[in-house]
Scaffold this active site. Sequence first.
Site, mmCIF file in Angstrom:
data_model
loop_
_atom_site.group_PDB
_atom_site.id
_atom_site.type_symbol
_atom_site.label_atom_id
_atom_site.label_comp_id
_atom_site.label_asym_id
_atom_site.label_seq_id
_atom_site.Cartn_x
_atom_site.Cartn_y
_atom_site.Cartn_z
ATOM 1 N N LYS A 110 -19.945 -32.110 6.702
ATOM 2 C CA LYS A 110 -19.963 -33.830 7.063
ATOM 3 C C LYS A 110 -18.717 -34.379 6.312
ATOM 4 O O LYS A 110 -18.554 -35.721 6.722
ATOM 5 C CB LYS A 110 -21.499 -33.957 6.160
ATOM 6 C CG LYS A 110 -22.548 -33.648 6.475
ATOM 7 C CD LYS A 110 -23.592 -34.171 5.952
ATOM 8 C CE LYS A 110 -25.340 -33.555 6.553
ATOM 9 N NZ LYS A 110 -25.988 -34.530 5.690
ATOM 10 N N ARG A 160 -27.841 -33.083 -13.552
ATOM 11 C CA ARG A 160 -27.178 -32.373 -14.282
ATOM 12 C C ARG A 160 -26.029 -32.924 -15.248
ATOM 13 O O ARG A 160 -25.575 -32.340 -16.201
ATOM 14 C CB ARG A 160 -27.844 -31.263 -13.862
ATOM 15 C CG ARG A 160 -27.444 -30.484 -14.932
ATOM 16 C CD ARG A 160 -27.692 -28.507 -14.189
ATOM 17 N NE ARG A 160 -26.780 -27.964 -12.487
ATOM 18 C CZ ARG A 160 -27.404 -27.372 -12.571
ATOM 19 N NH1 ARG A 160 -28.388 -26.671 -12.607
ATOM 20 N NH2 ARG A 160 -26.775 -27.310 -10.848
HETATM 21 P P1 ATR Z 1 -27.153 -32.606 -1.247
HETATM 22 O O1 ATR Z 1 -26.206 -32.579 -0.472
HETATM 23 O O2 ATR Z 1 -28.721 -32.039 -0.073
HETATM 24 O O3 ATR Z 1 -27.255 -33.568 -1.652
HETATM 25 P P2 ATR Z 1 -25.743 -30.464 -3.194
HETATM 26 O O4 ATR Z 1 -24.666 -31.306 -2.846
HETATM 27 O O5 ATR Z 1 -25.871 -29.037 -2.680
HETATM 28 O O6 ATR Z 1 -26.989 -30.836 -1.835
HETATM 29 O O7 ATR Z 1 -26.777 -31.376 -4.168
HETATM 30 C C1 ATR Z 1 -27.651 -30.871 -5.055
HETATM 31 C C2 ATR Z 1 -28.451 -31.214 -6.433
HETATM 32 O O8 ATR Z 1 -29.318 -30.489 -6.828
HETATM 33 C C3 ATR Z 1 -27.220 -31.718 -7.010
HETATM 34 O O9 ATR Z 1 -27.244 -33.037 -8.339
HETATM 35 C C4 ATR Z 1 -27.521 -30.519 -8.066
HETATM 36 O O10 ATR Z 1 -27.335 -31.148 -9.916
HETATM 37 P P3 ATR Z 1 -25.440 -30.677 -9.938
HETATM 38 O O11 ATR Z 1 -24.370 -31.413 -9.580
HETATM 39 O O12 ATR Z 1 -25.460 -30.588 -11.812
HETATM 40 O O13 ATR Z 1 -25.267 -29.225 -9.495
HETATM 41 C C5 ATR Z 1 -28.935 -30.568 -8.425
HETATM 42 N N1 ATR Z 1 -29.439 -29.131 -8.954
HETATM 43 C C6 ATR Z 1 -29.347 -27.805 -8.291
HETATM 44 N N2 ATR Z 1 -30.174 -27.143 -9.222
HETATM 45 C C7 ATR Z 1 -30.644 -27.769 -10.057
HETATM 46 C C8 ATR Z 1 -31.196 -27.951 -11.626
HETATM 47 N N3 ATR Z 1 -31.778 -25.931 -11.569
HETATM 48 N N4 ATR Z 1 -31.284 -28.504 -12.191
HETATM 49 C C9 ATR Z 1 -30.982 -29.646 -12.333
HETATM 50 N N5 ATR Z 1 -29.915 -29.979 -10.868
HETATM 51 C C10 ATR Z 1 -29.935 -29.279 -10.152
#
Ligand code: ATR
Length: 291
Positions: free
Chosen positions: A71, A156
Amino acid sequence: MDIKGTTRVCGLIGNPVEHSISPVIHNNLARMCEIDMLYTTFKVEKNDIRAAITGAYALNILGMNVTVPHKQAVIESLVNIDPLAASIGAVNTLVRVDGGYKGYNTDILGLKRSLEDENFPIKDENIIILGAGGASRAIAFLCATEEAKKVYLLNRTLDKAVGIAYAVNEHMGKEVIFPMEIKDYGSLPRDVKYMCIQTTSVGLHPHDEDVVIDDSSFYQLIHTGVDVIYNPYETAFMKMCRKSGAKTCNGMKMLLYQGIAAFELWNNVKVDETKAKLLYELMKKGMHINE
Ligand code: ATR
């Protein structure tokens, strides 16, 4: 479907693409709107994006959707980009124009229309966004451009929330997005109630029971809970919102309307609400969802 010499081709580029619901969306739309178009998926590797876009243009492909992980990277292969998509820094829809493709972000149009459909206005709302990935970035821009009052962006990893807040606030020329660490949710102002938009991957099937903030006191602050996840159809986040009396919706309509917006751009048509409702039912069937 009657595929003829005149049939135009559209498709999805990404990796993986095999499980996408987009062919169900667009091939049904083409049938319902009697448009001579078919839609399929194209698995494209990271290093082949430019070749894929150049080749698609040479093959007279009408339009494309773009999904993970392309993207952002696809932008440098476009001849034009919609200003909002450029600010977001991500496109999911390519429209054929003279000399190549123009990029749009219909994810944001999809969320906007789905919230309008649910009658969940953004204007003047205090909003909490959970997560700071690609989806969160588009949603933060939407909240700012639709004149939300204040947006708290909780993640996070604080750095990522700060990055999105910086980009959006700079675009707006004022401070609308306030980044925070997710574990600090206890310090959110408690004198107002919020719309909360859940954009993390926590709670996605098969981890149906997981929720990013597992504390019922947090949900007391929320009057409307929106999850971008649609599998499961009701996420643990939505259940916790509902338990504390909030209205909820999942990400299915966002998916529906981002598809409709792309289809409208490619074919220069308007898809009416009757067709949108019918398509929504076909999507649920395609995804084996029973409410
Ligand atoms: P997308 O493009 O679909 O938004 P992504 O870019 O992979 O997906 O983002 C995933 C989001 O889920 C992020 O905000 C991630 O937090 P981090 O930036 O700290 O990695 C969040 N996320 C995934 N697993 C998590 C968890 N176990 N606890 C808290 N946040 C989580």
